[in-house]
Motif scaffolding. Structure first.
Motif, PDB file in Angstrom:
ATOM      1  N   THR B  38       0.813  -1.221   0.000  1.00 25.28           N
ATOM      2  CA  THR B  38       0.000   0.000   0.000  1.00 25.28           C
ATOM      3  C   THR B  38       0.846   1.270   0.000  1.00 25.28           C
ATOM      4  O   THR B  38       0.301   2.365   0.063  1.00 25.28           O
ATOM      5  CB  THR B  38      -0.927   0.027   1.225  1.00 25.28           C
ATOM      6  OG1 THR B  38      -0.114  -0.037   2.393  1.00 25.28           O
ATOM      7  CG2 THR B  38      -1.893  -1.106   1.212  1.00 25.28           C
ATOM      8  N   ILE B  39       2.175   1.152  -0.071  1.00 30.20           N
ATOM      9  CA  ILE B  39       3.023   2.348  -0.170  1.00 30.20           C
ATOM     10  C   ILE B  39       2.838   2.948  -1.565  1.00 30.20           C
ATOM     11  O   ILE B  39       2.794   2.210  -2.545  1.00 30.20           O
ATOM     12  CB  ILE B  39       4.498   1.980   0.067  1.00 30.20           C
ATOM     13  CG1 ILE B  39       4.676   1.503   1.506  1.00 30.20           C
ATOM     14  CG2 ILE B  39       5.406   3.164  -0.199  1.00 30.20           C
ATOM     15  CD1 ILE B  39       6.035   0.979   1.812  1.00 30.20           C
ATOM     16  N   PRO B  40       2.722   4.297  -1.664  1.00 31.65           N
ATOM     17  CA  PRO B  40       2.539   4.905  -2.988  1.00 31.65           C
ATOM     18  C   PRO B  40       3.651   4.520  -3.948  1.00 31.65           C
ATOM     19  O   PRO B  40       4.815   4.454  -3.560  1.00 31.65           O
ATOM     20  CB  PRO B  40       2.587   6.402  -2.693  1.00 31.65           C
ATOM     21  CG  PRO B  40       2.228   6.536  -1.280  1.00 31.65           C
ATOM     22  CD  PRO B  40       2.642   5.279  -0.600  1.00 31.65           C
ATOM     23  N   TYR B  41       3.287   4.271  -5.201  1.00 32.86           N
ATOM     24  CA  TYR B  41       4.251   3.841  -6.205  1.00 32.86           C
ATOM     25  C   TYR B  41       5.163   4.998  -6.582  1.00 32.86           C
ATOM     26  O   TYR B  41       4.693   6.064  -6.952  1.00 32.86           O
ATOM     27  CB  TYR B  41       3.509   3.356  -7.450  1.00 32.86           C
ATOM     28  CG  TYR B  41       4.431   3.035  -8.578  1.00 32.86           C
ATOM     29  CD1 TYR B  41       5.118   1.837  -8.604  1.00 32.86           C
ATOM     30  CD2 TYR B  41       4.632   3.945  -9.607  1.00 32.86           C
ATOM     31  CE1 TYR B  41       5.979   1.555  -9.632  1.00 32.86           C
ATOM     32  CE2 TYR B  41       5.493   3.662 -10.629  1.00 32.86           C
ATOM     33  CZ  TYR B  41       6.164   2.462 -10.641  1.00 32.86           C
ATOM     34  OH  TYR B  41       7.031   2.185 -11.652  1.00 32.86           O
ATOM     35  N   GLU B  42       6.482   4.774  -6.460  1.00 37.95           N
ATOM     36  CA  GLU B  42       7.396   5.794  -6.941  1.00 37.95           C
ATOM     37  C   GLU B  42       8.667   5.128  -7.445  1.00 37.95           C
ATOM     38  O   GLU B  42       9.763   5.398  -6.993  1.00 37.95           O
ATOM     39  CB  GLU B  42       7.698   6.812  -5.843  1.00 37.95           C
ATOM     40  CG  GLU B  42       7.983   8.181  -6.416  1.00 37.95           C
ATOM     41  CD  GLU B  42       7.996   9.256  -5.341  1.00 37.95           C
ATOM     42  OE1 GLU B  42       6.971   9.382  -4.661  1.00 37.95           O
ATOM     43  OE2 GLU B  42       9.009   9.923  -5.205  1.00 37.95           O
TER      44      GLU B  42
END
Lengths: 317, 117
Positions: B38-42
């Motif tokens: 669930t960590i934002p994609y970067e």
């Protein structure tokens, strides 16, 4: 009285079902056509000629992982895809399929269309803003700026049609085209409307919001499962709506010889939808500065020119 | 059944089906296996900054010009229906109105408000 109400309810549900069915099969049509354009077969495993593919896709998406990104604004994160689908589907309330097949014929239908379809911008902007992701935010801003820029030439192009038909009700607009289609009387307006529609629906030469080499997937980057599918349903519903409106405003709606009205209408609509796919298979993508320049420096002056010339001709002659 | 009721019924139908799709997929769908998902994609990095803290002023200028023209469009719509009855008088009146707006538009153009690089 009760029978009348029941009939009306059945009619509304039937129109809703037809719209959703067309949206679902538009995805299959696009994949099939793109397949043929690229000399391959497209989906052909699920059912005869791949006819059950949309159903299979839908069932698959329902069972996918339903993720919410960390520290996202949950309420707006869930609201955004719902808005972007619902805003488009609202518009079908005033879209007549034939002389008497419509949910409601209000005298300010065109105004209603413009007002409700601009609500779709909120879906895009909120999705980008609430995702807590840089790519989403950039994609959201870009898509918003694009959609509002093209909305003005789009709205001004319709004014030419309104002047000619002297009414905002879509049934009246179609009836005014009995002798001659508006595409003949409004060639410049038609071109402006067509180009702006491609930009409004975020279709291929203008699909800047998701250009995957810069922005991963634009505002949809963090979405999964059915929330992601809602954005796509919204996009295909928008294509279907745009095809309907091009048909109604410029191609004479359901008017046509011999064949029944409903058949004429759907033939024209699916021809327009095919053109959307055709353009996608043919043209490369614009750059963002070219896109904005086209809207503000070319389309907007041309739309005003079209409006002024139409008004002068109608009043003087 | 009055027409407005069928409009409200349709709007209700659309809203309910839109919300139902999200709700059903929430109950049927699987849960993410690990919390890392669930960590934002970067591109594999841990995100450093709030994404909404930086914002190009260009978008703001475009939105501002949009509001002016959108309000104008509503006036033009109403005028378009009755222009034939109003005749030359209505024509001149609307051209003055559009002319004033176009002056502002070309001012924004000259000042570089529409320039993208």
């Amino acid at each position: 009285m009760i029978v009348e109400i029941l009939l009306q309810i059945i009619k509304i549900i039937a129109i809703f079902a037809v719209v959703m069915g067309c949206v679902a099969y538009l995805t299959l049509m696009e994949r099939k056509c793109l397949g043929f354009f690229q000399i391959r077969l497209g989906p052909n495993r699920v059912g005869p000629w791949g006819l059950l593919q949309p159903v299979a896709d839908g069932i698959k998406l329902f069972f996918k992982e339903d993720m919410t990104v960390l520290h996202a604004n949950k309420f707006y994160f869930i609201l955004a895809p719902v808005i972007s689908l619902v805003a488009v589907l609202f518009c079908f309330a005033v879209v007549p399929f034939a002389g008497n097949v419509y949910i409601i014929d209000i005298p300010v239908a065109v105004l209603y269309l413009m007002a409700i379809s601009s609500m779709g911008v909120y879906g895009v902007l909120l999705a980008g803003w609430s995702s807590n992701n840089k790519y989403s935010a950039m994609g959201g801003y870009r898509a918003t700026a694009q959609m509002i820029s093209y909305e003005i030439p789009l709205a001004l192009a319709i004014v030419g049609v309104l002047i000619l038909s002297r009414s905002m009700s879509i049934v009246d607009i179609v009836n005014a085209q009995k002798g001659m289609w508006n595409i003949v009387k409004q060639p410049l307006g038609f071109i402006i409307y067509l180009v702006c529609t491609f930009a409004e629906t975020n279709r291929c030469p203008f699909d800047l919001y998701e250009c995957e080499n810069e922005l991963v997937a634009g505002y949809q980057t963090e979405y999964s499962s059915m929330k992601f599918a809602l954005f796509y349903m919204g996009e295909y519903a928008h294509i279907f709506l745009a095809s309907c409106l091009i048909t109604l405003f410029y191609l004479g709606g359901w008017n046509g010889p011999v064949l029944p009205a409903l058949l004429w209408f759907f033939m024209k609509v699916f021809f327009c939808a095919f053109c959307f796919i055709w353009v996608r298979a043919t043209y490369p993508r614009f750059r963002y500065d070219q896109l904005m320049n086209l809207s503000w420096k070319v389309m907007l002056p041309l739309a005003f020119l079209n409006l002024i010339v139409t008004a002068i001709i109608v009043v003087m002659f | 059944m009055p027409d407005s009721y069928s409009l409200f019924f349709y709007i209700l139908l659309v809203v309910v089906s839109g919300v139902a799709i999200v709700a059903i997929s929430h109950f049927l769908g699987k849960r993410p296996l690990t919390s890392e998902k669930t960590i934002p994609y970067e591109c594999g990095m841990d995100p450093i900054d709030k994404p909404t803290s930086l914002f190009s002023i260009k978008f703001y200028v475009v939105a501002l010009i949009f509001v002016i023209f959108d309000v104008e469009t509503v006036f033009i719509y109403l005028w378009a229906i009755i222009v034939e009855e109003m005749g030359v008088f209505g024509l001149i009146e609307m051209f003055v109105f559009i002319g004033i707006l176009l002056v502002a538009f070309f001012y924004a153009w000259r000042k570089g408000g529409l320039k993208w690089e």
